[in-house]
Design an enzyme around this catalytic site. Structure first.
Site, short mmCIF file in Angstrom:
data_model
loop_
_atom_site.label_atom_id
_atom_site.label_comp_id
_atom_site.label_asym_id
_atom_site.label_seq_id
_atom_site.Cartn_x
_atom_site.Cartn_y
_atom_site.Cartn_z
N THR A 161 0.83 -0.99 0.22
CA THR A 161 -0.09 -0.02 -0.12
C THR A 161 1.00 1.24 0.12
O THR A 161 2.16 1.14 0.40
CB THR A 161 -1.03 0.07 1.34
OG1 THR A 161 -0.13 -0.01 2.50
CG2 THR A 161 -1.76 -1.14 1.42
N GLY A 162 0.34 2.31 -0.42
CA GLY A 162 1.16 3.48 -0.84
C GLY A 162 2.48 3.34 -1.57
O GLY A 162 3.49 3.74 -1.09
N TYR A 210 1.70 12.19 14.93
CA TYR A 210 2.60 11.09 14.09
C TYR A 210 3.24 10.32 14.97
O TYR A 210 2.98 8.89 14.45
CB TYR A 210 3.26 12.03 13.06
CG TYR A 210 4.19 10.98 12.21
CD1 TYR A 210 3.68 10.49 10.98
CD2 TYR A 210 5.33 10.77 12.50
CE1 TYR A 210 4.28 9.71 10.31
CE2 TYR A 210 6.00 9.78 11.78
CZ TYR A 210 5.60 9.31 10.53
OH TYR A 210 6.07 8.48 9.54
#
Length: 242
Positions: free
Chosen positions: A12-13, A149
Site C-alpha cells: 500500500t502507498g 504522528y
C-alpha cells in the site's frame, strides 16, 4: 533466481518514496506486486516505472470499501505471500495548535488504515506469509509538533507485538520497519527547518534514501528473515539508538 521468485506481494502507498522503491525491488526479485495509491495518474505512472509483473489498484487505505476492492483484485492470484502496509502520512502541528481534523487525518490513515489493511488480507495470507508495517523513528523519539504522528507509529509497533502471537499458528511473521528521515516527496512537503533540525541529530550525518529502506523490506519479506518476527528494524542512521 530472485529472492521473491513466484511470490505475491501487496504494497500500500506504492506510488512514491519508500513504497515505490520497494515495489521496484520486489518486482526485480521475482514477485508479482500489487500496489495501491489514491491518485490514478500517479498510480499509472508508478506501474509504468516499476515494469514487469505489477498491478495497480486505486484506493485509500482509510476507506474500507477501497480495501475490499483491492483484495477482490488480488484474489485472482489466490494468495498473498508478502503484505507491506506502508501507506501513511505525517504533518507537523504543536500540541496547542493541533485540531481534531489533524488528529483524525493521521490516525485514520496510519492506524486505522494499517489495521484493516492487514485484517482484510487475512483470508488471502498464505501459511508462512510475511507482514511488514511501516513505523517510524518518531515513535521512540520526542519531536516538537510531531507527537500525533509519533503516537500513530507507536500504535503500529504494538499491532505487530499482538499479531506475532495471534498469527503464530499460521507461521505468519509480523515485523515493523521504522525509517528515520528519508528523502521522499512526503518529507519534502514538510517545513524544511523542522526536517533540517531532525537531520542534524542523525549520527551518520545524512538523510536516508528510499532504496536503503527497500533493501531492509526485502530482508523482512524474504526467507533471509525466516526466524525473525515481532521486531522493529530501524533504518535511521542511528538516530533511535542515541
Amino acid at each position: 533466481m530472485g529472492k521473491l521468485q513466484g511470490k505475491v506481494a501487496v504494497i500500500t502507498g506504492g506510488t512514491e518514496g519508500i513504497g515505490l522503491a520497494t515495489a521496484k525491488l520486489f518486482a526485480e526479485e521475482g514477485a508479482h506486486v500489487f500496489i495501491t495509491g489514491r491518485r490514478q495518474k500517479q498510480l499509472d505512472d508508478a506501474v509504468k516505472e516499476i515494469g514487469g509483473a505489477v498491478s495497480g489498484v486505486q484506493g485509500d487505505v482509510a476507506e474500507l470499501a477501497d480495501l475490499d476492492r483491492l483484495y477482490e483484485t488480488v484474489k485472482a492470484k489466490g494468495r498473498i505471500d508478502i503484505l507491506f502496509a506502508n501507506a501513511g502520512l505525517g504533518e507537523f502541528a504543536s500540541l496547542e495548535e493541533a485540531t481534531e481534523a489533524h488528529f483524525d487525518k493521521i490516525f485514520n490513515v496510519n492506524v486505522k488504515g494499517a489495521f484493516f489493511t492487514v485484517q482484510k488480507a487475512l483470508p488471502l495470507l498464505n501459511e508462512g506469509a510475511s507482514i511488514i508495517l511501516t513505523g517510524s523513528v518518531a515513535s521512540v523519539k520526542g519531536t516538537a509538533a510531531f507527537s500525533v504522528y509519533g503516537a500513530s507509529k507507536a500504535a503500529i509497533r504494538n499491532f505487530v507485538r499482538g499479531w506475532t502471537v495471534e498469527l503464530k499458528d499460521r507461521r505468519i511473521r509480523s515485523n515493523v520497519l521504522s525509517p528515520g528521515p528519508i528523502e521522499t516527496p512526503l518529507v519534502a512537503m514538510q517545513p524544511q527547518d523542522a526536517i533540517a533540525k531532525i537531520a542534524s541529530t542523525i549520527p551518520m550525518g545524512r538523510m536516508g534514501q528510499p532504496d536503503e529502506v527497500a533493501k531492509a523490506a526485502l530482508f523482512l519479506a524474504s526467507d533471509d528473515s525466516s526466524f525473525v518476527t515481532g521486531i522493529e528494524l530501524f533504518i535511521d542512521g542511528g538516530r533511535a539508538q542515541i
